[in-house]
Design an enzyme around this catalytic site. Sequence first.
Site, PDB file in Angstrom:
ATOM      1  N   CYS A  53       0.853  -1.190   0.000  1.00  0.00           N
ATOM      2  CA  CYS A  53       0.000   0.000   0.000  1.00  0.00           C
ATOM      3  C   CYS A  53       0.889   1.240   0.000  1.00  0.00           C
ATOM      4  CB  CYS A  53      -0.899  -0.024   1.239  1.00  0.00           C
ATOM      5  SG  CYS A  53      -1.898   1.468   1.431  1.00  0.00           S
ATOM      6  N   CYS A  71      -6.460  -5.576 -19.208  1.00  0.00           N
ATOM      7  CA  CYS A  71      -7.458  -4.555 -18.859  1.00  0.00           C
ATOM      8  C   CYS A  71      -6.861  -3.156 -18.708  1.00  0.00           C
ATOM      9  CB  CYS A  71      -8.199  -4.950 -17.582  1.00  0.00           C
ATOM     10  SG  CYS A  71      -7.142  -5.075 -16.127  1.00  0.00           S
ATOM     11  N   CYS A 101      -7.215  -1.151   1.402  1.00  0.00           N
ATOM     12  CA  CYS A 101      -6.201  -1.655   2.319  1.00  0.00           C
ATOM     13  C   CYS A 101      -6.852  -1.895   3.681  1.00  0.00           C
ATOM     14  CB  CYS A 101      -5.058  -0.653   2.438  1.00  0.00           C
ATOM     15  SG  CYS A 101      -3.828  -1.099   3.682  1.00  0.00           S
ATOM     16  N   HIS A 110     -10.670  -2.745  -7.630  1.00  0.00           N
ATOM     17  CA  HIS A 110     -11.827  -3.636  -7.525  1.00  0.00           C
ATOM     18  C   HIS A 110     -11.387  -5.073  -7.742  1.00  0.00           C
ATOM     19  CE1 HIS A 110     -13.674   0.275  -8.339  1.00  0.00           C
ATOM     20  NE2 HIS A 110     -14.692  -0.202  -7.643  1.00  0.00           N
ATOM     21  N   ASP A 114     -13.339 -13.027 -12.574  1.00  0.00           N
ATOM     22  CA  ASP A 114     -12.974 -13.503 -13.916  1.00  0.00           C
ATOM     23  C   ASP A 114     -11.470 -13.715 -14.069  1.00  0.00           C
ATOM     24  OD1 ASP A 114     -12.098 -10.883 -13.926  1.00  0.00           O
ATOM     25  OD2 ASP A 114     -13.300 -10.252 -15.628  1.00  0.00           O
ATOM     26  N   ARG A 122      -9.686 -11.642 -10.080  1.00  0.00           N
ATOM     27  CA  ARG A 122      -8.831 -10.635 -10.719  1.00  0.00           C
ATOM     28  C   ARG A 122      -8.894  -9.386  -9.863  1.00  0.00           C
ATOM     29  NH1 ARG A 122     -10.221  -6.473 -14.593  1.00  0.00           N
ATOM     30  NH2 ARG A 122     -12.198  -7.564 -14.886  1.00  0.00           N
TER      31      ARG A 122
END
Length: 141
Positions: A53, A71, A101, A110, A114, A122
Amino acid sequence: MTFPIQKTEAEWRALLAQKGAEPGAFEITRHAATERPFTGKYERVWADGSYHCICCGAKLFDADTKFDAGCGWPSFSLAVPGAIAERRDTSHFMVRTETVCAQCGAHLGHVFPDGPAPTGLRYCMNSASLDFQPADDTPKT
């Protein structure tokens, strides 16, 4: 949802500036903005190490769980256990699962169902929410 690490907006801004975070990191991590696809600095990084983070330094992902989802954002199939909290996101006329976090509540991205086996997940993350630490580095404080 409350988190173990709490700071004011001014403190988060100062911390991100001190770390040399990407432009937009504050809006992304503290206000759930999103970087444009294919623009993040970690989207094409494939080195061994771990992703943390950017706000609090908590370890989120090992590099060996990263995959090319096509993506435009860094994608991972498995988070470090307990590192990420999820919440329902109904913004932009969609229902998604937001990832934050678990230590400081920073918006990461997100998670979608999939991804590759064995998890089928993912984790689609904003580069500006992450800090990559190469395998041969000692952890940053």
